[in-house]
Write a protein that holds these residues in place. Sequence first.
Motif, PDB file in Angstrom:
ATOM      1  N   UNK A  35       0.862  -1.180   0.000  1.00 30.61           N
ATOM      2  CA  UNK A  35       0.000   0.000   0.000  1.00 30.61           C
ATOM      3  C   UNK A  35       0.901   1.233   0.000  1.00 30.61           C
ATOM      4  N   UNK A  36       0.782   2.050  -1.029  1.00 31.04           N
ATOM      5  CA  UNK A  36       1.584   3.274  -1.138  1.00 31.04           C
ATOM      6  C   UNK A  36       3.074   2.999  -0.938  1.00 31.04           C
ATOM      7  N   UNK A  37       3.587   1.993  -1.623  1.00 32.32           N
ATOM      8  CA  UNK A  37       4.995   1.578  -1.562  1.00 32.32           C
ATOM      9  C   UNK A  37       5.439   1.071  -0.178  1.00 32.32           C
ATOM     10  N   UNK A  38       4.506   0.821   0.714  1.00 30.37           N
ATOM     11  CA  UNK A  38       4.813   0.188   1.997  1.00 30.37           C
ATOM     12  C   UNK A  38       4.424  -1.283   1.899  1.00 30.37           C
ATOM     13  N   UNK A  39       5.353  -2.143   2.216  1.00 35.25           N
ATOM     14  CA  UNK A  39       5.145  -3.580   2.081  1.00 35.25           C
ATOM     15  C   UNK A  39       4.990  -4.213   3.461  1.00 35.25           C
ATOM     16  N   UNK A  40       3.920  -4.989   3.604  1.00 33.86           N
ATOM     17  CA  UNK A  40       3.666  -5.717   4.845  1.00 33.86           C
ATOM     18  C   UNK A  40       3.498  -7.187   4.491  1.00 33.86           C
ATOM     19  N   UNK A  41       4.352  -8.029   5.053  1.00 32.51           N
ATOM     20  CA  UNK A  41       4.267  -9.468   4.814  1.00 32.51           C
ATOM     21  C   UNK A  41       3.568 -10.127   5.992  1.00 32.51           C
ATOM     22  N   UNK A  42       2.868 -11.202   5.718  1.00 27.32           N
ATOM     23  CA  UNK A  42       2.169 -11.892   6.791  1.00 27.32           C
ATOM     24  C   UNK A  42       1.858 -13.318   6.421  1.00 27.32           C
ATOM     25  N   UNK A  43       1.304 -14.022   7.347  1.00 21.21           N
ATOM     26  CA  UNK A  43       0.921 -15.426   7.159  1.00 21.21           C
ATOM     27  C   UNK A  43      -0.488 -15.628   7.665  1.00 21.21           C
ATOM     28  N   UNK A  44      -1.216 -16.470   6.961  1.00 28.78           N
ATOM     29  CA  UNK A  44      -2.528 -16.907   7.408  1.00 28.78           C
ATOM     30  C   UNK A  44      -2.441 -18.410   7.641  1.00 28.78           C
ATOM     31  N   UNK A  45      -2.976 -18.862   8.743  1.00 23.29           N
ATOM     32  CA  UNK A  45      -3.000 -20.286   9.054  1.00 23.29           C
ATOM     33  C   UNK A  45      -4.449 -20.708   9.228  1.00 23.29           C
ATOM     34  N   UNK A  46      -4.857 -21.702   8.446  1.00 25.66           N
ATOM     35  CA  UNK A  46      -6.214 -22.210   8.511  1.00 25.66           C
ATOM     36  C   UNK A  46      -6.165 -23.635   9.017  1.00 25.66           C
ATOM     37  N   UNK A  47      -6.868 -23.892  10.090  1.00 25.25           N
ATOM     38  CA  UNK A  47      -6.914 -25.229  10.688  1.00 25.25           C
ATOM     39  C   UNK A  47      -8.341 -25.742  10.488  1.00 25.25           C
ATOM     40  N   UNK A  48      -8.541 -26.601   9.497  1.00 27.87           N
ATOM     41  CA  UNK A  48      -9.903 -27.024   9.152  1.00 27.87           C
ATOM     42  C   UNK A  48     -10.459 -28.079  10.102  1.00 27.87           C
ATOM     43  N   UNK A  49     -11.774 -28.135  10.140  1.00 29.16           N
ATOM     44  CA  UNK A  49     -12.448 -29.210  10.860  1.00 29.16           C
ATOM     45  C   UNK A  49     -12.340 -30.469  10.014  1.00 29.16           C
ATOM     46  N   UNK A  50     -12.514 -31.641  10.615  1.00 31.35           N
ATOM     47  CA  UNK A  50     -12.398 -32.891   9.847  1.00 31.35           C
ATOM     48  C   UNK A  50     -13.314 -32.902   8.624  1.00 31.35           C
ATOM     49  N   UNK A  51     -12.761 -33.325   7.505  1.00 34.35           N
ATOM     50  CA  UNK A  51     -13.528 -33.460   6.273  1.00 34.35           C
ATOM     51  C   UNK A  51     -13.592 -32.214   5.413  1.00 34.35           C
ATOM     52  N   UNK A  52     -13.220 -31.064   5.924  1.00 34.25           N
ATOM     53  CA  UNK A  52     -13.348 -29.843   5.129  1.00 34.25           C
ATOM     54  C   UNK A  52     -12.112 -29.535   4.297  1.00 34.25           C
ATOM     55  N   UNK A  53     -10.959 -30.062   4.672  1.00 31.73           N
ATOM     56  CA  UNK A  53      -9.732 -29.748   3.952  1.00 31.73           C
ATOM     57  C   UNK A  53      -9.798 -30.259   2.512  1.00 31.73           C
ATOM     58  N   UNK A  54     -10.223 -31.506   2.329  1.00 32.10           N
ATOM     59  CA  UNK A  54     -10.338 -32.052   0.967  1.00 32.10           C
ATOM     60  C   UNK A  54     -11.386 -31.299   0.162  1.00 32.10           C
ATOM     61  N   UNK A  55     -12.472 -30.892   0.805  1.00 26.92           N
ATOM     62  CA  UNK A  55     -13.517 -30.110   0.131  1.00 26.92           C
ATOM     63  C   UNK A  55     -12.937 -28.798  -0.397  1.00 26.92           C
ATOM     64  N   UNK A  56     -12.153 -28.116   0.416  1.00 27.45           N
ATOM     65  CA  UNK A  56     -11.553 -26.841   0.012  1.00 27.45           C
ATOM     66  C   UNK A  56     -10.572 -27.040  -1.137  1.00 27.45           C
TER      67      UNK A  56
END
Length: 57
Positions: free
Chosen positions: A29-50
């Motif tokens: 944003x406006x030549x400012x860089x912000x790095x980050x991570x998202x971690x998703x921990x799915x419920x059983x059975x939803x990971x394959x669906x996604x």
Amino acid sequence: MLAAVMTTTFIDAEQYSDLILAIDTKFIIDNNEIAGNFFFIPKPGTFNFILKKLGLC
């Protein structure tokens, strides 16, 4: 300290699933860089669906 928080979160999540979706991201944003991570921990059975909806499985 961050490692302790992340480790505890992942250990708690293991009761639901042994899979975690980790996404590295970068916002610029406006030549400012912000790095980050998202971690998703799915419920059983939803990971394959996604993955199927994303066309990755």
